[in-house]
Design a protein around this motif. Structure first.
Motif, PDB file in Angstrom:
ATOM      1  N   ARG A 147      34.163 -27.942 -18.810  1.00 34.96           N
ATOM      2  CA  ARG A 147      35.139 -28.764 -19.022  1.00 34.96           C
ATOM      3  C   ARG A 147      36.370 -28.494 -18.153  1.00 34.96           C
ATOM      4  NH1 ARG A 147      35.121 -27.267 -23.938  1.00 34.96           N
ATOM      5  NH2 ARG A 147      36.772 -25.745 -24.035  1.00 34.96           N
ATOM      6  N   ILE A 148      36.721 -26.970 -17.675  1.00 36.47           N
ATOM      7  CA  ILE A 148      37.940 -26.670 -17.057  1.00 36.47           C
ATOM      8  C   ILE A 148      37.654 -26.827 -15.532  1.00 36.47           C
ATOM      9  CG2 ILE A 148      39.356 -24.858 -16.221  1.00 36.47           C
ATOM     10  CD1 ILE A 148      39.456 -24.013 -19.177  1.00 36.47           C
ATOM     11  N   ASN A 149      36.370 -26.404 -15.166  1.00 41.15           N
ATOM     12  CA  ASN A 149      36.100 -26.136 -13.668  1.00 41.15           C
ATOM     13  C   ASN A 149      35.424 -27.532 -13.066  1.00 41.15           C
ATOM     14  OD1 ASN A 149      37.157 -23.653 -14.002  1.00 41.15           O
ATOM     15  ND2 ASN A 149      35.148 -22.621 -13.658  1.00 41.15           N
ATOM     16  N   THR A 195      34.023 -21.063  -4.453  1.00 35.98           N
ATOM     17  CA  THR A 195      33.733 -19.804  -4.614  1.00 35.98           C
ATOM     18  C   THR A 195      32.484 -19.148  -3.700  1.00 35.98           C
ATOM     19  OG1 THR A 195      33.397 -17.817  -5.844  1.00 35.98           O
ATOM     20  CG2 THR A 195      32.526 -19.815  -6.691  1.00 35.98           C
ATOM     21  N   ALA A 196      32.729 -18.353  -3.080  1.00 36.79           N
ATOM     22  CA  ALA A 196      31.640 -17.544  -2.266  1.00 36.79           C
ATOM     23  C   ALA A 196      30.337 -17.275  -3.261  1.00 36.79           C
ATOM     24  CB  ALA A 196      32.040 -16.507  -1.470  1.00 36.79           C
ATOM     25  N   VAL A 252      24.880 -14.037  -4.698  1.00 40.10           N
ATOM     26  CA  VAL A 252      24.737 -13.716  -6.251  1.00 40.10           C
ATOM     27  C   VAL A 252      25.580 -12.460  -6.934  1.00 40.10           C
ATOM     28  CG1 VAL A 252      23.097 -13.582  -8.227  1.00 40.10           C
ATOM     29  CG2 VAL A 252      22.773 -15.157  -6.520  1.00 40.10           C
ATOM     30  N   VAL A 253      26.191 -12.911  -7.887  1.00 40.20           N
ATOM     31  CA  VAL A 253      26.860 -11.654  -8.528  1.00 40.20           C
ATOM     32  C   VAL A 253      26.368 -11.636  -9.718  1.00 40.20           C
ATOM     33  CG1 VAL A 253      29.002 -10.351  -8.918  1.00 40.20           C
ATOM     34  CG2 VAL A 253      29.008 -11.133  -6.867  1.00 40.20           C
ATOM     35  N   PRO A 254      25.500 -10.785 -10.535  1.00 40.77           N
ATOM     36  CA  PRO A 254      25.155 -10.941 -11.778  1.00 40.77           C
ATOM     37  C   PRO A 254      26.510 -10.897 -12.840  1.00 40.77           C
ATOM     38  CG  PRO A 254      23.956  -9.298 -10.662  1.00 40.77           C
ATOM     39  CD  PRO A 254      25.091  -9.683  -9.625  1.00 40.77           C
ATOM     40  N   GLY A 255      26.320 -11.813 -13.698  1.00 36.76           N
ATOM     41  CA  GLY A 255      27.272 -12.011 -14.544  1.00 36.76           C
ATOM     42  C   GLY A 255      28.066 -13.317 -14.352  1.00 36.76           C
ATOM     43  N   MET A 256      27.816 -13.967 -13.393  1.00 39.74           N
ATOM     44  CA  MET A 256      28.663 -15.163 -12.841  1.00 39.74           C
ATOM     45  C   MET A 256      27.996 -16.359 -12.823  1.00 39.74           C
ATOM     46  SD  MET A 256      31.671 -13.514 -12.913  1.00 39.74           S
ATOM     47  CE  MET A 256      32.744 -15.031 -12.103  1.00 39.74           C
ATOM     48  N   SER A 257      26.874 -16.412 -13.382  1.00 45.33           N
ATOM     49  CA  SER A 257      25.940 -17.570 -13.286  1.00 45.33           C
ATOM     50  C   SER A 257      26.635 -18.745 -13.852  1.00 45.33           C
ATOM     51  CB  SER A 257      24.624 -17.377 -13.778  1.00 45.33           C
ATOM     52  OG  SER A 257      24.773 -17.297 -15.183  1.00 45.33           O
ATOM     53  N   ALA A 258      27.251 -18.901 -14.884  1.00 50.35           N
ATOM     54  CA  ALA A 258      27.747 -20.390 -15.374  1.00 50.35           C
ATOM     55  C   ALA A 258      28.885 -20.448 -14.435  1.00 50.35           C
ATOM     56  CB  ALA A 258      28.310 -20.057 -16.867  1.00 50.35           C
ATOM     57  N   TYR A 259      29.964 -19.770 -14.278  1.00 48.20           N
ATOM     58  CA  TYR A 259      31.063 -19.998 -13.322  1.00 48.20           C
ATOM     59  C   TYR A 259      30.492 -20.542 -12.315  1.00 48.20           C
ATOM     60  CZ  TYR A 259      34.767 -18.825 -10.107  1.00 48.20           C
ATOM     61  OH  TYR A 259      35.829 -19.081  -9.240  1.00 48.20           O
ATOM     62  N   ALA A 260      29.553 -20.068 -11.504  1.00 46.67           N
ATOM     63  CA  ALA A 260      29.149 -20.449 -10.011  1.00 46.67           C
ATOM     64  C   ALA A 260      28.516 -21.833 -10.205  1.00 46.67           C
ATOM     65  CB  ALA A 260      28.143 -19.081  -9.381  1.00 46.67           C
ATOM     66  N   ALA A 261      27.639 -22.000 -11.092  1.00 47.82           N
ATOM     67  CA  ALA A 261      26.980 -23.328 -11.325  1.00 47.82           C
ATOM     68  C   ALA A 261      28.202 -24.271 -11.314  1.00 47.82           C
ATOM     69  CB  ALA A 261      26.279 -23.320 -12.481  1.00 47.82           C
ATOM     70  N   THR A 262      29.356 -24.015 -12.046  1.00 46.03           N
ATOM     71  CA  THR A 262      30.204 -25.165 -12.228  1.00 46.03           C
ATOM     72  C   THR A 262      30.953 -25.422 -10.764  1.00 46.03           C
ATOM     73  OG1 THR A 262      32.209 -23.700 -12.505  1.00 46.03           O
ATOM     74  CG2 THR A 262      31.124 -24.687 -14.599  1.00 46.03           C
ATOM     75  N   ILE A 295      30.933 -28.478  -7.808  1.00 48.12           N
ATOM     76  CA  ILE A 295      32.200 -29.191  -7.164  1.00 48.12           C
ATOM     77  C   ILE A 295      32.165 -29.382  -5.857  1.00 48.12           C
ATOM     78  CG2 ILE A 295      34.380 -28.247  -6.382  1.00 48.12           C
ATOM     79  CD1 ILE A 295      34.737 -29.221  -8.978  1.00 48.12           C
ATOM     80  N   GLU A 296      31.082 -28.537  -5.024  1.00 52.63           N
ATOM     81  CA  GLU A 296      30.788 -28.671  -3.830  1.00 52.63           C
ATOM     82  C   GLU A 296      30.009 -30.114  -3.563  1.00 52.63           C
ATOM     83  OE1 GLU A 296      29.015 -25.089  -2.445  1.00 52.63           O
ATOM     84  OE2 GLU A 296      30.597 -23.912  -2.777  1.00 52.63           O
ATOM     85  N   VAL A 297      28.954 -30.293  -4.453  1.00 53.42           N
ATOM     86  CA  VAL A 297      28.406 -31.610  -4.521  1.00 53.42           C
ATOM     87  C   VAL A 297      29.369 -32.794  -4.760  1.00 53.42           C
ATOM     88  CG1 VAL A 297      26.524 -33.165  -5.554  1.00 53.42           C
ATOM     89  CG2 VAL A 297      26.252 -30.636  -5.054  1.00 53.42           C
TER      90      VAL A 297
END
Length: 246
Positions: free
Chosen positions: A111-113, A139-140, A145-155, A159-161
């Motif tokens: 919703r936010i990102n 974001t890089a 991959v940094v475990p624990g950031m999957s949902a954030y990185a997916a959003t 954005i890049e697409v």
């Protein structure tokens, strides 16, 4: 003011957004920033070339009214009704292992990102001048991959697409759309996790420059990215991560 460039920066009440607004102001660009919770900081930063409006990016049904507010604020503060640059900076980060990420956490990040910049940019298009710029923030962690950031990185991957599609579909108005890829940076983002010396040391090992970024390492580049120096750049990911996860 007619010849002066004007930027709208979301999430400008604190952190990277405030840094972007200040560097743009120093470069001669007038700024209309948005804030949600940082009312005091926004009030203290307000001046003749930096003004603020409150915006809750989760409330998409208020975007039409926000456009009206932007138009009236531009007229009152800068004597114009349109602007040149939109920086979609507002966002959140949530640390949650993939196996335990909840639907509510995922939905909030989307919703936010993602949803907010998608529809806010759409709503503001009539106010963006021909030949304007849109800068989205990623974001890089879409690369490393940094475990624990999957949902954030997916959003942010989305954005890049989205940036590439916007670059093509807005080209008829000569609007350039790019993504700023940040990396580990010393701010309060994500609950201030980067304030931990241990986390900083771990992050630094993944960065070619050997340290995490300061706010200025990223925000000082924004005026150049939005300027005519980058006029032939669109649909691109501009890496300001210090070489993170190369």
């Amino acid at each position: 003011m007619a010849d002066r460039k004007i930027a709208l920066v979301t999430g400008a009440g604190r952190g990277l957004g405030m840094g972007m607004a200040q560097h743009l102001r120093r470069s001669g660009v007038a700024v209309l920033g948005t804030y949600f919770t940082s009312e005091r900081a926004a009030a203290e930063a307000t001046g003749p070339d930096l003004v603020f409006c409150r915006l809750d990016v989760t409330q998409i049904d208020t975007f039409a009214d926000f456009v009206t507010t932007v138009r009236s604020t531009l007229r009152k503060s800068f004597g114009v009704e349109t602007f040149d640059y939109l920086v979609n900076n507002a966002g959140i980060g949530t640390y949650a292992p993939y196996a335990t990420t909840t639907p509510d956490q995922f939905d909030e990040l989307v919703r936010i990102n993602l949803k907010a910049p998608f529809f806010l940019t759409q709503a503001l298009l009539p106010l963006i001048n021909e030949g304007g710029r849109v800068l989205n923030v990623s974001t890089a962690l879409t690369r490393g991959v940094v475990p624990g950031m999957s949902a954030y990185a997916a959003t942010k991957g989305a954005i890049e697409v989205l940036t590439r599609y916007q670059a093509v579909e807005l080209a008829e108005r000569s609007i350039r759309v790019n993504t700023l890829m940040g990396g580990a940076v010393l701010t309060d983002f994500g609950g201030g996790i980067m304030r931990s010396p241990e986390v900083q040391q771990l992050a630094a090992r993944t960065i070619a420059q050997g340290r995490i970024a300061t706010s200025d390492d990223i925000t000082a580049a924004v005026p150049a990215i939005l300027s005519d120096a980058f006029q032939w750049t669109t649909g691109a990911i501009i890496d300001l991560s210090g070489g993170q996860s190369l």
